[in-house]
Motif scaffolding. Structure first.
Motif, PDB file in Angstrom:
ATOM      1  N   GLN A 340       1.594  57.808  -9.589  1.00 42.04           N
ATOM      2  CA  GLN A 340       1.262  58.626  -8.223  1.00 42.04           C
ATOM      3  C   GLN A 340       0.708  60.141  -8.724  1.00 42.04           C
ATOM      4  N   GLU A 341       1.067  60.590  -9.834  1.00 38.13           N
ATOM      5  CA  GLU A 341       0.310  61.619 -10.300  1.00 38.13           C
ATOM      6  C   GLU A 341      -1.173  61.741 -10.483  1.00 38.13           C
ATOM      7  N   ALA A 342      -1.716  60.669 -10.893  1.00 34.88           N
ATOM      8  CA  ALA A 342      -2.998  60.543 -11.123  1.00 34.88           C
ATOM      9  C   ALA A 342      -3.837  59.987  -9.707  1.00 34.88           C
ATOM     10  N   VAL A 343      -3.173  59.062  -9.001  1.00 37.55           N
ATOM     11  CA  VAL A 343      -3.920  58.730  -7.567  1.00 37.55           C
ATOM     12  C   VAL A 343      -4.149  59.833  -6.767  1.00 37.55           C
ATOM     13  N   PHE A 344      -2.986  60.530  -6.652  1.00 31.57           N
ATOM     14  CA  PHE A 344      -2.998  61.680  -5.521  1.00 31.57           C
ATOM     15  C   PHE A 344      -3.241  63.042  -6.351  1.00 31.57           C
ATOM     16  N   GLY A 345      -3.863  63.184  -7.578  1.00 34.00           N
ATOM     17  CA  GLY A 345      -4.440  64.182  -8.460  1.00 34.00           C
ATOM     18  C   GLY A 345      -5.782  64.028  -8.646  1.00 34.00           C
ATOM     19  N   GLY A 346      -6.476  62.955  -8.108  1.00 29.46           N
ATOM     20  CA  GLY A 346      -7.911  62.868  -8.343  1.00 29.46           C
ATOM     21  C   GLY A 346      -8.269  62.296  -9.781  1.00 29.46           C
ATOM     22  N   ARG A 347      -7.278  61.436 -10.118  1.00 26.82           N
ATOM     23  CA  ARG A 347      -7.805  60.777 -11.561  1.00 26.82           C
ATOM     24  C   ARG A 347      -7.440  59.460 -11.481  1.00 26.82           C
ATOM     25  N   THR A 348      -7.787  58.576 -12.939  1.00 27.30           N
ATOM     26  CA  THR A 348      -7.518  57.131 -12.635  1.00 27.30           C
ATOM     27  C   THR A 348      -6.054  56.851 -13.506  1.00 27.30           C
ATOM     28  N   ALA A 349      -5.073  56.072 -13.069  1.00 23.64           N
ATOM     29  CA  ALA A 349      -4.077  55.729 -13.892  1.00 23.64           C
ATOM     30  C   ALA A 349      -4.171  54.731 -14.987  1.00 23.64           C
ATOM     31  N   GLU A 350      -3.571  54.894 -16.085  1.00 18.97           N
ATOM     32  CA  GLU A 350      -3.927  53.887 -17.085  1.00 18.97           C
ATOM     33  C   GLU A 350      -3.463  52.511 -16.822  1.00 18.97           C
ATOM     34  N   ARG A 351      -2.261  52.452 -16.233  1.00 17.66           N
ATOM     35  CA  ARG A 351      -1.557  51.008 -16.104  1.00 17.66           C
ATOM     36  C   ARG A 351      -1.305  50.939 -14.582  1.00 17.66           C
ATOM     37  N   PRO A 352      -2.003  50.804 -13.689  1.00 19.66           N
ATOM     38  CA  PRO A 352      -1.855  50.975 -12.444  1.00 19.66           C
ATOM     39  C   PRO A 352      -0.993  49.839 -11.572  1.00 19.66           C
ATOM     40  N   THR A 353      -0.410  49.923 -10.312  1.00 16.47           N
ATOM     41  CA  THR A 353       0.084  49.123  -9.712  1.00 16.47           C
ATOM     42  C   THR A 353      -1.118  48.022  -9.173  1.00 16.47           C
ATOM     43  N   VAL A 354      -1.162  46.839  -9.727  1.00 14.93           N
ATOM     44  CA  VAL A 354      -1.958  45.858  -9.300  1.00 14.93           C
ATOM     45  C   VAL A 354      -1.557  44.823  -8.200  1.00 14.93           C
ATOM     46  N   THR A 355      -2.239  44.620  -7.148  1.00 15.58           N
ATOM     47  CA  THR A 355      -1.773  43.364  -6.057  1.00 15.58           C
ATOM     48  C   THR A 355      -3.045  42.252  -6.614  1.00 15.58           C
ATOM     49  N   VAL A 356      -2.093  41.105  -6.989  1.00 17.38           N
ATOM     50  CA  VAL A 356      -3.028  40.045  -7.232  1.00 17.38           C
ATOM     51  C   VAL A 356      -3.180  39.058  -6.063  1.00 17.38           C
ATOM     52  N   LEU A 357      -4.324  38.574  -5.520  1.00 14.60           N
ATOM     53  CA  LEU A 357      -4.439  37.803  -4.608  1.00 14.60           C
ATOM     54  C   LEU A 357      -5.033  36.568  -4.791  1.00 14.60           C
ATOM     55  N   ARG A 358      -4.163  35.221  -4.736  1.00 10.38           N
ATOM     56  CA  ARG A 358      -4.500  33.928  -5.065  1.00 10.38           C
ATOM     57  C   ARG A 358      -4.319  33.091  -3.893  1.00 10.38           C
ATOM     58  N   PRO A 359      -5.420  32.940  -3.248  1.00  7.23           N
ATOM     59  CA  PRO A 359      -5.264  32.215  -1.756  1.00  7.23           C
ATOM     60  C   PRO A 359      -5.554  30.779  -2.132  1.00  7.23           C
ATOM     61  N   ASP A 360      -4.802  29.980  -1.541  1.00 11.66           N
ATOM     62  CA  ASP A 360      -4.943  28.491  -1.749  1.00 11.66           C
ATOM     63  C   ASP A 360      -5.600  28.034  -0.578  1.00 11.66           C
ATOM     64  N   ASP A 361      -7.007  28.410  -0.804  1.00 13.11           N
ATOM     65  CA  ASP A 361      -7.983  28.096   0.025  1.00 13.11           C
ATOM     66  C   ASP A 361      -9.278  27.480  -0.433  1.00 13.11           C
ATOM     67  N   PRO A 362      -9.481  26.138  -0.069  1.00 10.40           N
ATOM     68  CA  PRO A 362     -10.800  25.473  -0.672  1.00 10.40           C
ATOM     69  C   PRO A 362     -11.975  26.251  -0.179  1.00 10.40           C
ATOM     70  N   ALA A 363     -12.085  27.081   0.868  1.00 10.50           N
ATOM     71  CA  ALA A 363     -13.209  27.730   1.223  1.00 10.50           C
ATOM     72  C   ALA A 363     -13.721  28.842   0.329  1.00 10.50           C
ATOM     73  N   THR A 364     -12.659  29.290  -0.685  1.00  8.78           N
ATOM     74  CA  THR A 364     -12.895  30.304  -1.384  1.00  8.78           C
ATOM     75  C   THR A 364     -13.507  30.038  -2.966  1.00  8.78           C
ATOM     76  N   ARG A 365     -13.405  28.950  -3.111  1.00 12.10           N
ATOM     77  CA  ARG A 365     -13.881  28.201  -4.565  1.00 12.10           C
ATOM     78  C   ARG A 365     -14.998  26.894  -4.294  1.00 12.10           C
ATOM     79  N   PRO A 366     -15.753  26.948  -5.275  1.00 14.96           N
ATOM     80  CA  PRO A 366     -16.700  25.718  -5.367  1.00 14.96           C
ATOM     81  C   PRO A 366     -16.010  24.380  -5.361  1.00 14.96           C
ATOM     82  N   ASP A 367     -14.582  24.205  -6.113  1.00 13.47           N
ATOM     83  CA  ASP A 367     -13.972  23.111  -6.247  1.00 13.47           C
ATOM     84  C   ASP A 367     -12.680  23.294  -6.507  1.00 13.47           C
ATOM     85  N   GLU A 368     -11.845  22.318  -6.894  1.00  9.21           N
ATOM     86  CA  GLU A 368     -10.570  22.131  -7.165  1.00  9.21           C
ATOM     87  C   GLU A 368     -10.211  22.714  -8.512  1.00  9.21           C
ATOM     88  N   GLU A 369     -11.287  22.709  -9.341  1.00 10.88           N
ATOM     89  CA  GLU A 369     -11.160  22.902 -10.688  1.00 10.88           C
ATOM     90  C   GLU A 369     -11.580  24.638 -10.909  1.00 10.88           C
TER      91      GLU A 369
END
Length: 498
Positions: A340-369
């Motif tokens: 929070q100090e980094a984000v709202f202090g104009g810096r980059t955080a070393e190990r930030p909170t990351v949201t990982v999005l993994r949609p189960d959607d065939p339209a987002t990938r070339p195939d099931e592999e």
């Protein structure tokens, strides 16, 4: 029939345009870029497809209402909406992992009790009860009505904080998100859960008013939804609805000035020197200096600055998505205070909170592999951080991937390609200064977290989209479009939908 010029083709602006056209007005949208959608962008490469804006939709009723009011085809006939379940998976700094079911208060409470123990679920449930009270107290003036000139009611925090007695001293009452976590939730993992909601909307937990409890309440009450084909499909559906209602679009047309005559709006001036006459102008972007003949403080916008942006790492992976994988996993920061100090202090955080999005959607990938995965982080905007610095971008992307690897087995070994999108790209694509992403409006803090009203001091000029009331987020932007249409059609007597 009035002539209406709409500046910008974001979700809120298009929502206003469709409603106004149905009301019988002649509506033309002027967009500086080559396409519609605003923040609802898309990146594609070698059969992999990624959203570059919001990954999920909350309060879909806003867009269901838009489609009902503007045509015969309901929203679900134009696209496919699916509730994601679980709504989210959380990996905390101590290694604890919990999955929270979608739109199930009892399910969330039970999951937290099983994993965190010691009455954690009950404390979270009691917190949501208080958040529900704040929702009931502020929902209508905060979300469903034009912003009143007298904002004192929204300046008071509607969250009924627990009063804790202290011997011979004034009672402790939580006034911020961070204080709710420390004094009411007590478990640092529950505090991280609440902080994560605020941070994902670009709010500083240390300063955001307790009323931000509305954000987890809305998500856990009304659910999280995914649009098949990616969230960009929602922008496409709204655009197609506008075209069906005879809204005209002019792309590559940047508005540089709103013109006035006789004390009211007269039209707009484009960058190529053309003038456009209009009876009303709807500005669907952040009012830039020189664009509108009204001083920024007169518009009554939020005072908090700088506003954070989003850093994305788009990953093309070999290997199939594992069965049972959560659509959204939040990997919480190792040191939330430092982040929070980094984000709202104009810096980059070393190990930030990351949201990982993994949609189960065939339209987002070339195939099931193969699998398309998006990593999203709230960061300081471009300016305080130079997001055009190639070395910095790559270092930060590496730290984001390292965090995400805690949630995605064999992540680095599976990578075929990575694409980095920073606030610098957001600025270039959308015109939002610094690549900032507006947060939803909040009550409390003496109105510091409110946005500019949809009606401006200049007659005929209206504001729509995330930089105006009721603030950022897809649902809120859609609400702004409905409010602007109501004000134009019904005039100053409009008091919101009933």
């Amino acid at each position: 029939m009035a002539r209406i010029a709409v500046i910008g083709a974001g979700a809120g602006a298009m929502a206003a345009a469709a409603r106004l056209s149905v009301a019988g007005h002649r509506v033309t949208v002027y967009e500086r870029s080559k396409t519609h959608g605003g923040s609802l962008g898309r990146y594609a490469r070698d059969g992999f497809v990624f959203d570059t804006g919001p990954g999920l939709l909350h309060l879909p009723a806003v867009y269901r209402d838009l489609f009902v009011k503007t045509g015969k085809e309901p929203l679900e006939r134009c696209l496919t909406l699916t509730q994601v379940d679980p709504a989210s998976r959380h990996l905390f700094a101590d290694g604890t992992t919990v999955s929270l079911p979608n739109a199930s208060r009892a399910g969330v409470v039970g999951a937290l009790d099983r994993v965190l123990g010691d009455g954690a679920g009950a404390r979270w449930g009691e917190f949501l009860d208080r958040a529900g009270t704040a929702w009931d107290r502020s929902r209508r003036p905060l979300l469903e009505e034009p912003l009143h000139e007298d904002r004192r009611a929204l300046g008071r925090d509607p969250y009924p904080a627990v009063r804790r007695r202290r011997l011979l001293r004034s009672p402790l009452v939580a006034g911020t998100v961070a204080e709710i976590g420390a004094w009411e939730l007590t478990d640092p993992r529950l505090a991280a859960l609440l902080d994560g909601y605020a941070l994902s909307y670009g709010l500083d937990p240390r300063r955001a008013p307790a009323a931000a409890a509305l954000l987890p309440y809305m998500e856990e009450t009304f659910g999280s939804w995914y649009v098949a084909g990616g969230m960009r499909a929602l922008a496409d559906a709204v655009y197609e609805r506008c075209l069906a209602r005879k809204v005209e679009f002019v792309f590559g047309a940047e508005a540089v000035r709103v013109t006035e005559k006789g004390g009211r709006v007269a039209g707009i001036e484009l960058a190529d020197g053309r003038g456009v006459e209009a009876d009303h102008v709807v500005l669907g972007a952040r009012p830039a200096p020189g664009l509108v003949p009204v001083r920024g403080e007169a518009l009554g916008g939020a005072r908090e600055s700088p506003v954070p942006g989003r850093f994305l790492v788009l990953l093309s992976l070999r290997g199939a998505r594992e069965p049972g994988t959560a659509h959204r996993t939040v990997v919480h920061a190792q040191d939330p205070a430092a982040e929070q100090e980094a984000v709202f202090g104009g810096r980059t955080a070393e190990r930030p909170t990351v949201t990982v999005l993994r949609p189960d959607d065939p339209a987002t990938r070339p195939d099931e592999e193969h699998e398309a995965v998006t990593l999203m982080v709230t960061v300081a905007p471009h300016g305080p951080v130079d997001w055009t610095d190639a070395a910095l971008r790559e270092r930060f992307a590496d730290s984001v991937i390292d965090q995400a690897a805690r949630a995605v087995p064999g992540l680095r070994e599976r990578m075929l390609h990575r694409e980095v999108r920073s606030p610098a790209e957001t600025w270039a694509d959308t015109g939002a200064e610094g690549g900032s992403v507006p947060a939803p409006a909040l009550a409390g803090a003496e109105g510091a977290y409110l946005h500019a009203g949809n009606r401006t001091p200049l007659p005929g000029l209206y504001l729509a989209g995330g930089w105006s009331h009721p603030g950022g987020g897809l649902a809120h932007a859609g609400m702004s479009g409905a409010l602007v249409a109501g004000l134009v059609v019904e005039g100053d007597g409009f008091r919101g939908s009933r």
